[in-house]
Design an enzyme around this catalytic site. Structure first.
Site, PDB file in Angstrom:
ATOM      1  N   GLY A 126       0.843  -1.192   0.000  1.00  0.00           N
ATOM      2  CA  GLY A 126       0.000   0.000   0.000  1.00  0.00           C
ATOM      3  C   GLY A 126       0.876   1.239   0.000  1.00  0.00           C
ATOM      4  O   GLY A 126       2.047   1.170   0.397  1.00  0.00           O
TER       5      GLY A 126
ATOM      6  N   HIS B 276      -2.187   7.255   7.429  1.00  0.00           N
ATOM      7  CA  HIS B 276      -1.221   8.123   6.723  1.00  0.00           C
ATOM      8  C   HIS B 276      -1.891   9.415   6.271  1.00  0.00           C
ATOM      9  O   HIS B 276      -1.353  10.505   6.465  1.00  0.00           O
ATOM     10  CB  HIS B 276      -0.685   7.426   5.459  1.00  0.00           C
ATOM     11  CG  HIS B 276       0.576   6.659   5.671  1.00  0.00           C
ATOM     12  ND1 HIS B 276       1.721   7.221   6.188  1.00  0.00           N
ATOM     13  CD2 HIS B 276       0.882   5.363   5.398  1.00  0.00           C
ATOM     14  CE1 HIS B 276       2.676   6.292   6.242  1.00  0.00           C
ATOM     15  NE2 HIS B 276       2.199   5.160   5.773  1.00  0.00           N
TER      16      HIS B 276
ATOM     17  N   HIS C 113      -3.907   1.353   7.929  1.00  0.00           N
ATOM     18  CA  HIS C 113      -2.565   1.942   7.871  1.00  0.00           C
ATOM     19  C   HIS C 113      -2.544   3.133   6.899  1.00  0.00           C
ATOM     20  O   HIS C 113      -2.011   4.194   7.218  1.00  0.00           O
ATOM     21  CB  HIS C 113      -1.577   0.852   7.425  1.00  0.00           C
ATOM     22  CG  HIS C 113      -0.150   1.282   7.353  1.00  0.00           C
ATOM     23  ND1 HIS C 113       0.812   0.831   8.253  1.00  0.00           N
ATOM     24  CD2 HIS C 113       0.505   2.093   6.491  1.00  0.00           C
ATOM     25  CE1 HIS C 113       1.983   1.375   7.916  1.00  0.00           C
ATOM     26  NE2 HIS C 113       1.818   2.140   6.854  1.00  0.00           N
ATOM     27  N   GLU C 114      -3.135   2.964   5.713  1.00  0.00           N
ATOM     28  CA  GLU C 114      -3.094   4.032   4.698  1.00  0.00           C
ATOM     29  C   GLU C 114      -4.003   5.205   5.078  1.00  0.00           C
ATOM     30  O   GLU C 114      -3.642   6.360   4.864  1.00  0.00           O
ATOM     31  CB  GLU C 114      -3.463   3.487   3.312  1.00  0.00           C
ATOM     32  CG  GLU C 114      -2.571   2.343   2.799  1.00  0.00           C
ATOM     33  CD  GLU C 114      -1.083   2.617   2.874  1.00  0.00           C
ATOM     34  OE1 GLU C 114      -0.657   3.779   2.764  1.00  0.00           O
ATOM     35  OE2 GLU C 114      -0.330   1.635   3.066  1.00  0.00           O
TER      36      GLU C 114
ATOM     37  N   GLN D 194       3.189   9.998   1.143  1.00  0.00           N
ATOM     38  CA  GLN D 194       4.473   9.283   1.183  1.00  0.00           C
ATOM     39  C   GLN D 194       5.321   9.566  -0.059  1.00  0.00           C
ATOM     40  O   GLN D 194       6.499   9.229  -0.085  1.00  0.00           O
ATOM     41  CB  GLN D 194       4.238   7.771   1.279  1.00  0.00           C
ATOM     42  CG  GLN D 194       3.686   7.328   2.616  1.00  0.00           C
ATOM     43  CD  GLN D 194       3.597   5.813   2.661  1.00  0.00           C
ATOM     44  OE1 GLN D 194       2.633   5.239   2.187  1.00  0.00           O
ATOM     45  NE2 GLN D 194       4.619   5.164   3.200  1.00  0.00           N
TER      46      GLN D 194
ATOM     47  N   CYS E  99       6.432  -0.077   7.313  1.00  0.00           N
ATOM     48  CA  CYS E  99       6.025   1.071   6.498  1.00  0.00           C
ATOM     49  C   CYS E  99       7.191   1.506   5.634  1.00  0.00           C
ATOM     50  O   CYS E  99       8.327   1.573   6.119  1.00  0.00           O
ATOM     51  CB  CYS E  99       5.610   2.211   7.436  1.00  0.00           C
ATOM     52  SG  CYS E  99       5.132   3.708   6.566  1.00  0.00           S
ATOM     53  N   LEU E 100       6.919   1.809   4.360  1.00  0.00           N
ATOM     54  CA  LEU E 100       7.993   2.235   3.448  1.00  0.00           C
ATOM     55  C   LEU E 100       8.638   3.546   3.910  1.00  0.00           C
ATOM     56  O   LEU E 100       9.784   3.814   3.579  1.00  0.00           O
ATOM     57  CB  LEU E 100       7.452   2.405   2.022  1.00  0.00           C
ATOM     58  CG  LEU E 100       6.896   1.139   1.363  1.00  0.00           C
ATOM     59  CD1 LEU E 100       6.336   1.462  -0.019  1.00  0.00           C
ATOM     60  CD2 LEU E 100       7.956   0.049   1.264  1.00  0.00           C
TER      61      LEU E 100
HETATM   62 ZN    ZN Z   1       3.060   3.325   5.733  1.00  0.00          ZN
END
Ligand code: ZN
Length: 162
Positions: free
Chosen positions: A46, A137, A133-134, A51, A91-92
């Site tokens: 995702g 964000h 999670h998204e 991000q 998480c990226l």
């Molecule tokens: Zn993330």
């Protein structure tokens, strides 16, 4: 199409609530294509627009990594949550850091899709975790903010040393 650089913690854009998308134009469609490329290039399931440095309410997801079957949502809202499950999450934007995070087991979301239509979708398992999670964000919340106080503090210390 392009792979975009992923913004990393502690960049302020990750802590900032994103803005709603009122209309989907070629700009948004091009951004979504780049976000999908970036998600696969970084081996993520995702990715939220902030991000990649764009503070708008957009996220893409690919729980089964099936090309061409990505989910794309604009202005997503959680309608309902059910149950609790604690599993490892990463998480990226927070590289090489994994901790168990408590999330709802199932969630129902409402969002606009790429065609500009309002849709509702139920998420279970990994998809439920991705949705939460998204959407976090897009509200300026990172998964490390969801850890207990001590773990959250030690996470920040550890990440600050990188
Ligand atoms: Zn993330």
């Amino acid at each position: 199409m392009a792979v975009l650089p992923v913004v990393k913690f502690p960049d302020k854009i990750l802590k900032t609530k994103t803005l709603e998308v009122s209309k989907i134009t070629e700009t948004e469609r091009a951004l979504v294509r780049d976000m999908i490329e970036t998600m696969y290039a970084e081996k993520g399931v995702g990715l939220a627009a902030n991000q990649v440095g764009v503070s708008r309410q957009i996220f893409v997801a690919s729980p089964d990594q099936a090309r061409g079957r990505e989910l794309v949502f604009f202005n997503p809202k959680i309608l309902k949550k059910e149950g609790v499950v604690k599993e490892f999450e990463g998480c990226l934007s927070v590289p090489e850091f994994y901790e168990p995070v408590r999330r709802a087991k199932k969630v129902w979301i409402r969002a606009m899709n790429l065609a500009g239509k309002i849709v509702e979708m139920k998420g279970e398992g990994l998809l439920s975790r991705i949705f939460q999670h998204e959407i976090d964000h897009l509200n300026g919340i990172l998964f490390i903010d969801r850890l207990g106080f001590l773990k959250s503090r030690s996470a920040r210390k550890k990440l600050a040393r990188k």
